[in-house]
Scaffold this active site. Structure first.
Site, PDB file in Angstrom:
ATOM      1  N   ASP A  72     -13.707  -3.167  -2.545  1.00 41.46           N
ATOM      2  CA  ASP A  72     -13.616  -2.900  -1.109  1.00 41.46           C
ATOM      3  C   ASP A  72     -15.028  -3.005  -0.549  1.00 41.46           C
ATOM      4  O   ASP A  72     -15.925  -2.265  -0.972  1.00 41.46           O
ATOM      5  CB  ASP A  72     -13.064  -1.494  -0.846  1.00 41.46           C
ATOM      6  CG  ASP A  72     -11.620  -1.338  -1.301  1.00 41.46           C
ATOM      7  OD1 ASP A  72     -10.906  -2.357  -1.377  1.00 41.46           O
ATOM      8  OD2 ASP A  72     -11.206  -0.197  -1.595  1.00 41.46           O
ATOM      9  N   ASP A  83       0.875  -1.175   0.000  1.00 43.38           N
ATOM     10  CA  ASP A  83       0.000   0.000   0.000  1.00 43.38           C
ATOM     11  C   ASP A  83       0.908   1.220   0.000  1.00 43.38           C
ATOM     12  O   ASP A  83       1.704   1.403   0.925  1.00 43.38           O
ATOM     13  CB  ASP A  83      -0.894   0.017   1.245  1.00 43.38           C
ATOM     14  CG  ASP A  83      -1.959  -1.064   1.192  1.00 43.38           C
ATOM     15  OD1 ASP A  83      -2.397  -1.414   0.087  1.00 43.38           O
ATOM     16  OD2 ASP A  83      -2.345  -1.566   2.259  1.00 43.38           O
TER      17      ASP A  83
END
Length: 253
Positions: A130, A11
């Site tokens: 998500d 990330d």
């Protein structure tokens, strides 16, 4: 028996590897190029690189960082974050990505998946989802780095992405992200059983047993983790050997 994959995720925020909990409270976890090199050498099957604030900040992904990472890894490399157009796909694939992950842009412009699939092949298109559990028990899709709720149920959107031409689903549970309390098995199983393309489970890895559970009970084709690997709490080779001992087919270098 299909070989299951173990995938570390970088990330990226402002050019650094970061990790948070439930998409919040980011802490620094190192240099992306050095981190990628280490994973390439220690048995990762693939690598995912997500510029986690690019969509929210409405900016392009950092191509120079992608190029540097791509030059150091020799395993399949997926890049996502801030992808809005076919030109973005082209630029990332030229920079060395093997696959491109789309999330927010796919919701806002579903034809992007179809165009990319037609131009580059379904194997290059990863639909990132998500999802978060709502009070009524449903799992809804969120965009813009988990900030905005959509009207899509996770399984429905996964089926739609497959129909549009995506070759893979990257499914992240916002509820378990960074918690190390285990993957969201109900969500993963539901989505995995809804599509005929591979599903990568993300969010919640904490122990070897978590990987085993999501690859068996959750029916995932691959399991992704970040902080567990970044902070050397679990070695990928040791994880794979443990999974193999439990009857899971994995590739060990």
């Amino acid at each position: 028996m299909y070989t299951k994959r173990i995938i570390p995720c970088l990330d990226i925020n402002k050019g650094r590897v970061v990790k948070g909990i439930n998409f919040l409270d980011l802490v620094d976890a190192g240099d992306p190029v050095e981190t990628a090199k280490a994973y390439n050498a220690t048995g990762a099957d693939e690598l995912v690189f997500l510029d986690i604030t690019a969509s929210y900040e409405k900016r392009d992904i950092m191509l120079s960082t992608v190029e540097k990472v791509a030059s150091e890894v020799f395993i399949p490399f997926t890049v996502g974050g801030g992808i809005r157009t076919i030109d973005d796909f082209t630029a990332l694939l030229r920079a060395g990505a093997d696959k491109v992950s789309v999330n927010t842009a796919a919701i806002l412009n579903p034809s992007l998946i179809t165009k990319a699939s037609e131009m580059f092949g379904a194997q290059c298109v990863v639909a990132a989802i998500d999802a978060k559990k709502e009070k009524d028990g449903s799992y809804m899709v969120y965009i813009n780095g988990g900030r905005d709720k959509t009207s899509w149920h996770a399984a429905d959107w996964a089926r739609k992405c497959e129909k549009l031409g995506a070759g893979e689903i990257l499914l992240t549970s916002m509820d378990t992200d960074g918690t190390k309390k285990g993957f969201e098995l109900t969500l993963t199983k539901m989505v995995s059983e809804s599509v005929n393309i591979p599903v990568i489970a993300s969010g919640g890895a904490g122990r070897i047993e978590d990987f085993y559970d999501v690859l068996t009970k959750g029916h995932a084709d691959a399991a992704l983790a970040a902080s567990l690997f970044h902070f050397h709490e679990l070695d990928i080779t040791e994880l794979k050997k443990a999974l193999r001992d439990k009857g899971i087919s994995v590739r060990i270098h």
